[in-house]
Design a protein around this motif. Sequence first.
Motif, short mmCIF file in Angstrom:
data_model
loop_
_atom_site.label_atom_id
_atom_site.label_comp_id
_atom_site.label_asym_id
_atom_site.label_seq_id
_atom_site.Cartn_x
_atom_site.Cartn_y
_atom_site.Cartn_z
N UNK A 233 0.82 -1.22 0.00
CA UNK A 233 0.00 0.00 0.00
C UNK A 233 0.86 1.26 0.00
N UNK A 234 2.04 1.19 0.57
CA UNK A 234 2.88 2.38 0.70
C UNK A 234 3.26 2.97 -0.65
N UNK A 235 3.47 2.14 -1.65
CA UNK A 235 3.85 2.65 -2.97
C UNK A 235 2.76 3.56 -3.54
N UNK A 236 1.51 3.14 -3.40
CA UNK A 236 0.40 3.98 -3.90
C UNK A 236 0.27 5.25 -3.06
N UNK A 237 0.47 5.12 -1.74
CA UNK A 237 0.38 6.28 -0.84
C UNK A 237 1.46 7.30 -1.20
N UNK A 238 2.68 6.84 -1.42
CA UNK A 238 3.79 7.73 -1.74
C UNK A 238 3.59 8.42 -3.09
N UNK A 239 2.87 7.76 -4.01
CA UNK A 239 2.65 8.34 -5.33
C UNK A 239 1.61 9.46 -5.30
N UNK A 240 0.82 9.54 -4.23
CA UNK A 240 -0.19 10.59 -4.11
C UNK A 240 0.46 11.92 -3.74
N UNK A 241 -0.21 12.99 -4.10
CA UNK A 241 0.24 14.31 -3.67
C UNK A 241 -0.13 14.50 -2.19
N UNK A 242 0.48 15.47 -1.57
CA UNK A 242 0.13 15.79 -0.19
C UNK A 242 -1.34 16.15 -0.06
N UNK A 243 -1.87 16.83 -1.04
CA UNK A 243 -3.29 17.20 -1.02
C UNK A 243 -4.17 15.96 -1.03
N UNK A 244 -3.82 14.99 -1.87
CA UNK A 244 -4.61 13.75 -1.93
C UNK A 244 -4.53 12.98 -0.61
N UNK A 245 -3.33 12.89 -0.04
CA UNK A 245 -3.20 12.21 1.25
C UNK A 245 -3.97 12.96 2.33
N UNK A 246 -3.92 14.27 2.28
CA UNK A 246 -4.65 15.08 3.26
C UNK A 246 -6.14 14.86 3.19
N UNK A 247 -6.68 14.73 1.98
CA UNK A 247 -8.12 14.46 1.82
C UNK A 247 -8.51 13.15 2.49
N UNK A 248 -7.67 12.14 2.33
CA UNK A 248 -7.96 10.84 2.94
C UNK A 248 -7.95 10.95 4.46
N UNK A 249 -6.98 11.63 5.01
CA UNK A 249 -6.92 11.80 6.47
C UNK A 249 -8.11 12.59 6.98
N UNK A 250 -8.50 13.63 6.26
CA UNK A 250 -9.66 14.41 6.69
C UNK A 250 -10.94 13.60 6.59
N UNK A 251 -11.07 12.76 5.58
CA UNK A 251 -12.25 11.88 5.46
C UNK A 251 -12.28 10.88 6.61
N UNK A 252 -11.12 10.35 6.96
CA UNK A 252 -11.05 9.44 8.11
C UNK A 252 -11.49 10.15 9.39
#
Length: 158
Positions: free
Chosen positions: A56-75
């Motif tokens: 899973x880390x490879x896909x996570x690392x490929x995301x932008x900070x904005x995309x990762x941030x959206x996931x954390x905010x949704x969580x």
Amino acid sequence: MQTQPIASHFINGEYVEDTNGTPIEVIYPATGEVIATVYAATPQIVEKAITAARDAQAAWAAMTGTERGRILRRAADIMRERNHDMSILETYDTGKPYQETSVADATSGADALEYFGGLAASLTGEHIQLGEDWVYTRREPLGVCVGIGAWNYPTQIA
């Protein structure tokens, strides 16, 4: 409320049970009653979790900070939506009063996710002057890490 989890582990989006692990009784501290039994992770379960995290880390690392941030905010939003149920489970697990778990445990975990979710898009590198030279730092996800968190606010620490 059902306190017995579906399985002892949740790996790669699936509940996973391995009864070869040492049984661990979950005791409700207020009454001493056994409210669930889970099984310690065997080496095979640990390896399965590490493999899933690495994949899973490879896909996570490929995301932008904005995309990762959206996931954390949704969580964080999901945690707030489920605050009541999470708080009841935390009360059963720790014996803390519902008055505390409902305003501190899941909500502080959601607050932490929301904070770091908002920060994720703003992380950039820095130029640092070292005498006549300078260095540039770059912030990027590098790999999987494992943490052992505190027992008193596990949702927040995670």
